[in-house]
Enzyme design. Structure first.
Site, short mmCIF file in Angstrom:
data_model
loop_
_atom_site.label_atom_id
_atom_site.label_comp_id
_atom_site.label_asym_id
_atom_site.label_seq_id
_atom_site.Cartn_x
_atom_site.Cartn_y
_atom_site.Cartn_z
N HIS A 16 -0.22 5.17 5.93
CA HIS A 16 -0.60 5.68 4.68
C HIS A 16 0.15 6.86 4.64
CE1 HIS A 16 -3.75 7.73 2.00
NE2 HIS A 16 -3.04 6.48 1.27
N HIS A 62 2.81 11.36 -3.76
CA HIS A 62 1.59 10.68 -4.49
C HIS A 62 1.22 11.20 -5.58
CE1 HIS A 62 -2.78 10.62 -4.60
NE2 HIS A 62 -2.53 9.21 -4.26
#
Length: 258
Positions: A16, A62
């Site tokens: 991740h 992100h």
């Protein structure tokens, strides 16, 4: 026919936003160093996020703005690539989507498209690499836009894809109605369900969901799982992938089962 993204054996470990080693200091998620660390740890799959810079380059980042990572309130979309590279230089280095695909040719990428503006550029960039890309987004519209762009610029193979929030909602509703035909209809054109184990009070991941997805040829990947006991429990349940900040830990857990 199985998409090449899935040809490696499951269960899959999806790093991740890369990997920040436990002993690392000052390395940012989604940085070049984080992607390299995940690769060095043996992660075959890296999950990351895509935003567009002011000058139209897709970068792995992100958040919509730089506040949390750099302490700069500006949106990524207002910062040119060269300036973003300077800002990220001391915390692992910026990595663009083009660089990621070129620098790590043996990695399969799971890309979450975070902005509408990034959808077509992402599709165009990944088109020549469709066999090792899965496109995701909370927005099914963004996801489909990127897939259509990949089709236009590609060589006959579409990237794999996972369900957006609306599609997941239809699957959950169909499961509540115990309707396998509605589950199959909701999952048409989808290769993976990438979901949290729970959403508030609602349990998403269950043996019934996993069985129903598998009956449709769809994998179930759960995010974001960092505790080894939690990893083991989900693997025992039969999930196909773990999205985790601790890819090194998850890889060891999966290795025990092979």
């Amino acid at each position: 026919m199985i998409h090449p993204w899935f040809e490696r054996p499951s269960p899959r470990v999806l790093a991740h936003r890369g990997l920040i080693p436990a002993d690392a200091d000052g390395i940012a998620e989604n940085s070049f160093a984080a992607v390299a660390a995940a690769h060095a740890a043996g992660a075959a799959y890296i999950e990351s996020d895509c935003h567009l810079t002011a000058d139209g380059e897709v970068v792995l980042f992100h958040d919509a703005d730089l506040s949390r990572v750099i302490g700069d309130p500006r949106p990524v979309s207002q910062v040119p690539l060269a300036e973003l590279e300077r800002l990220m230089a001391g915390i692992g280095g910026l990595i663009s989507l083009r660089q990621a695909l070129e620098a790590f040719p043996d990695v399969r990428f799971n890309l979450d498209i975070k902005s509408e503006a990034a959808a077509v550029p992402v599709g165009r960039i990944v088109a020549p690499h469709a066999e090792r890309v899965l496109l995701a987004s909370f927005s099914d519209v963004r996801r489909r836009t990127a897939l259509e762009a990949a089709d236009r610029f590609g060589r006959g193979m579409r990237p794999a894809t996972s369900a957006g929030t609306a599609t997941i909602g239809r699957v959950v509703s169909a499961m509540a109605m115990r309707s396998r035909p509605l589950v199959r209809r909701a999952l048409a054109g989808v290769d993976a369900l990438q979901v949290p184990e729970r959403q508030g009070a609602v349990r998403i991941v269950s043996p019934r969901l996993i069985d129903a997805a598998h009956a449709c040829g769809v994998e179930v990947h759960v995010w974001t799982v960092n505790d080894p006991l939690h990893m083991a429990r989900l693997l025992d349940l039969g999930v196909d992938g773990l999205v985790t900040d601790r890819a090194d830990v998850a890889l060891r857990e999966v290795a025990k089962r092979r």
